[in-house]
Write a protein that holds these residues in place. Sequence first.
Motif, PDB file in Angstrom:
ATOM      1  N   SER A 116      26.076  36.795  43.400  1.00 23.16           N
ATOM      2  CA  SER A 116      25.944  37.519  42.077  1.00 23.16           C
ATOM      3  C   SER A 116      26.735  38.745  41.870  1.00 23.16           C
ATOM      4  N   ILE A 117      26.940  39.373  42.841  1.00 21.93           N
ATOM      5  CA  ILE A 117      27.911  40.515  42.949  1.00 21.93           C
ATOM      6  C   ILE A 117      29.491  40.221  42.479  1.00 21.93           C
ATOM      7  N   TYR A 118      29.786  39.076  43.350  1.00 27.61           N
ATOM      8  CA  TYR A 118      30.956  38.730  42.934  1.00 27.61           C
ATOM      9  C   TYR A 118      31.498  38.291  41.350  1.00 27.61           C
ATOM     10  N   LYS A 119      30.360  37.543  40.697  1.00 24.56           N
ATOM     11  CA  LYS A 119      30.609  37.112  39.502  1.00 24.56           C
ATOM     12  C   LYS A 119      30.812  38.648  38.468  1.00 24.56           C
ATOM     13  N   LYS A 120      30.398  39.565  38.828  1.00 21.92           N
ATOM     14  CA  LYS A 120      30.547  40.827  38.179  1.00 21.92           C
ATOM     15  C   LYS A 120      32.105  41.346  38.126  1.00 21.92           C
ATOM     16  N   ALA A 121      32.709  40.818  39.517  1.00 19.95           N
ATOM     17  CA  ALA A 121      34.029  41.181  39.463  1.00 19.95           C
ATOM     18  C   ALA A 121      35.212  40.102  39.323  1.00 19.95           C
ATOM     19  N   ASN A 122      34.357  38.831  38.860  1.00 22.52           N
ATOM     20  CA  ASN A 122      35.331  37.805  38.644  1.00 22.52           C
ATOM     21  C   ASN A 122      36.101  38.088  37.321  1.00 22.52           C
ATOM     22  N   SER A 123      37.586  37.493  37.269  1.00 22.65           N
ATOM     23  CA  SER A 123      38.074  37.493  35.880  1.00 22.65           C
ATOM     24  C   SER A 123      38.723  36.089  35.704  1.00 22.65           C
ATOM     25  N   TYR A 124      38.548  35.050  36.784  1.00 26.82           N
ATOM     26  CA  TYR A 124      39.314  33.862  36.712  1.00 26.82           C
ATOM     27  C   TYR A 124      38.389  33.112  35.554  1.00 26.82           C
ATOM     28  N   HIS A 125      39.223  32.318  34.627  1.00 26.17           N
ATOM     29  CA  HIS A 125      38.673  31.790  33.302  1.00 26.17           C
ATOM     30  C   HIS A 125      37.908  30.668  33.666  1.00 26.17           C
ATOM     31  N   ASN A 126      38.138  29.807  34.726  1.00 30.21           N
ATOM     32  CA  ASN A 126      37.278  28.480  34.936  1.00 30.21           C
ATOM     33  C   ASN A 126      36.477  28.776  36.337  1.00 30.21           C
TER      34      ASN A 126
ATOM     35  N   THR B  75      33.700  46.722  45.161  1.00 33.89           N
ATOM     36  CA  THR B  75      34.976  47.020  45.179  1.00 33.89           C
ATOM     37  C   THR B  75      35.921  46.030  46.127  1.00 33.89           C
ATOM     38  N   PHE B  76      35.131  45.438  47.062  1.00 32.58           N
ATOM     39  CA  PHE B  76      35.836  44.513  48.057  1.00 32.58           C
ATOM     40  C   PHE B  76      36.155  43.164  47.181  1.00 32.58           C
ATOM     41  N   PHE B  77      35.171  42.784  46.562  1.00 29.37           N
ATOM     42  CA  PHE B  77      35.280  41.524  45.637  1.00 29.37           C
ATOM     43  C   PHE B  77      36.254  41.634  44.484  1.00 29.37           C
ATOM     44  N   ARG B  78      36.360  42.860  43.972  1.00 27.52           N
ATOM     45  CA  ARG B  78      37.455  43.294  42.980  1.00 27.52           C
ATOM     46  C   ARG B  78      38.839  43.128  43.447  1.00 27.52           C
ATOM     47  N   GLY B  79      38.920  43.427  44.632  1.00 24.06           N
ATOM     48  CA  GLY B  79      40.205  43.303  45.374  1.00 24.06           C
ATOM     49  C   GLY B  79      40.439  41.867  45.364  1.00 24.06           C
ATOM     50  N   ILE B  80      39.608  41.134  45.950  1.00 25.28           N
ATOM     51  CA  ILE B  80      39.739  39.351  46.075  1.00 25.28           C
ATOM     52  C   ILE B  80      40.045  38.854  44.786  1.00 25.28           C
ATOM     53  N   ASP B  81      39.579  39.422  43.709  1.00 18.90           N
ATOM     54  CA  ASP B  81      39.765  38.984  42.343  1.00 18.90           C
ATOM     55  C   ASP B  81      41.226  39.154  42.096  1.00 18.90           C
ATOM     56  N   ARG B  82      41.508  40.321  42.099  1.00 14.20           N
ATOM     57  CA  ARG B  82      42.965  40.781  41.865  1.00 14.20           C
ATOM     58  C   ARG B  82      43.968  39.614  42.793  1.00 14.20           C
ATOM     59  N   GLY B  83      43.668  39.655  43.786  1.00 11.09           N
ATOM     60  CA  GLY B  83      44.916  38.731  44.563  1.00 11.09           C
ATOM     61  C   GLY B  83      44.592  37.246  44.337  1.00 11.09           C
ATOM     62  N   LEU B  84      43.338  36.559  43.886  1.00  9.69           N
ATOM     63  CA  LEU B  84      43.315  35.442  43.552  1.00  9.69           C
ATOM     64  C   LEU B  84      43.811  35.303  42.255  1.00  9.69           C
TER      65      LEU B  84
END
Length: 381
Positions: free
Chosen positions: A234-244, A204-213
């Motif tokens: 490994s958990i962050y990679k599940k939350a990541n949506s950045y294309h590169n 949940t924390f990392f998804r919040g980071i990804d949205r802001g990023l």
Amino acid sequence: MKKEDIELLAGEHAAPCVSIYMPTHKTGEAVLKGHDRLLLKNLLKDVKRNLANQEYDQKTISALAAPIQELIDAKHDWNFRSEGLVLFISPDLFMTFQLPLKFSPQTIISSVFYLVPLMPFFVDGENFILLTLELNEVRLYKVGRYSIKEIYIEEKIPSRMEDQVGYDHEQKSLQFRSQQQAYGEAMFHGQGEGKEDRKDEILTFFRGIDRGLSSILSAENTPLILAGLDEQISIYKKANSYHNLFEKHLSCHPSDLSSDELQLGAWKLLESHFDQERNEKLEMFQRYQDTGRTSQQINEIVPMAIQGRVDTLFIQYDMDVWGTYDPTNNLLKISHEHQSPAVPLDNLMVVNTFLQGGKIYLMDKMEMPVPSSECCAIFRK
């Protein structure tokens, strides 16, 4: 130094524009014996002599020399933290920069500032974003071969886990660690309820980071590299949506490392990636030859650079060709005189290409797409 500094220096300035480049030392005998101060003193003598040879009056020469002499006389300004010093002086401007680049000593007097030696600091295509992940601290950096600069993220990215999952996280974390101590490491590594709850909170924390990023990097195409503990990455990679997002990551406790250590570690991971991109551009040059998309002729490249039509510029280190360009008549004249109205033509190509979003590669002669040419270019469609 920022791109805005290049824009300022490349703008209109009263002549003469004096550019001074020199190496500096951070420690050792050279510092104790004042070698850097002596070198600048000698470079200033060269500047005065060349200005006199170009028939500038003594009043102008003294005014230009004054801020340089003040720097030479100021003992407290000679504790350098970088490998290179550059000075820009004109009747309306005086700027100095310490940079992590080992410059060869040189002085250039022209109607424009000479900015080519600065380009390795800005090599387009060799920058990336570094995200350091810890549950109590998140930081974002813009990183290059020689630089690292923190990006402001306050109010855009949650910087602590408590900011995202609630302030009861700390109490839960204390309870979790108490259970660890009571029942041993097996509870952490097993599939117990406490571990799964914790993973969910981290996700949940990392998804919040990804949205802001996503809002910060919406216009970026540069690689994103992560630094942190393997399990959290490994958990962050599940939350990541950045294309590169770069596949490899820097495995560490980020807070244990200085910004310079983070920069060096991340750069080593990405260095081969950037070498590959340069090789792809070299292959592209060969592929596009005889199609009108490439050139190795300076009289063709200069106007295309000024018009913002250069996609990639390959240029030899220490190219020493001066001349004038008349955009009205599209006329380029090579000059054997290194003084106004002639300007360094490598500077003309490099600055215009850089400021209009092209890629620049400063290369040795044998690395060039055409070794017999001092400059080569790929043009935009």
